[in-house]
Design a protein around this motif. Sequence first.
Motif: not given
Length: 128
Positions: A82-83, A85-86, A89-90
């Motif tokens: 999840r991290l 992916d975050h 995204w940025h």
Amino acid sequence: MHQDINGRCWSDIGYHYLIDLRGRLIEGRQGDPRGRMGLAVGAHCYGYNSKTVGIGILGCFDVDDNRSQASVPLAVLETLGRLRDHVSWHAGRTVPLLGHAELNGSTRCPGKLVADALRSLEGWGRSA
């Protein structure tokens, strides 16, 4: 945690994020709007601190150490995914997950168990 020892002027923990064995995400070094994603420049991997996001996983994952965990908990891998992916995204692109030893061979970090788990995750790569 980095401390000001012998005049080195370390002011904080070197990693931007930590993940504990239950998969909980803990905020580490933060706060400089000039850094990546509003993060301060890290102090986690010499030569790569200004262009990577440092993630530390709490625990011992080296098979040659009798204190080592038996395996990497699924909750840790889920949080790491999840991290990633975050951060991706940025960044506007999929960023690779790299172990410290992949960037700077002077360490066995993150340990064989984590390194093997990272290789099995989509997004593992060798460029930073």
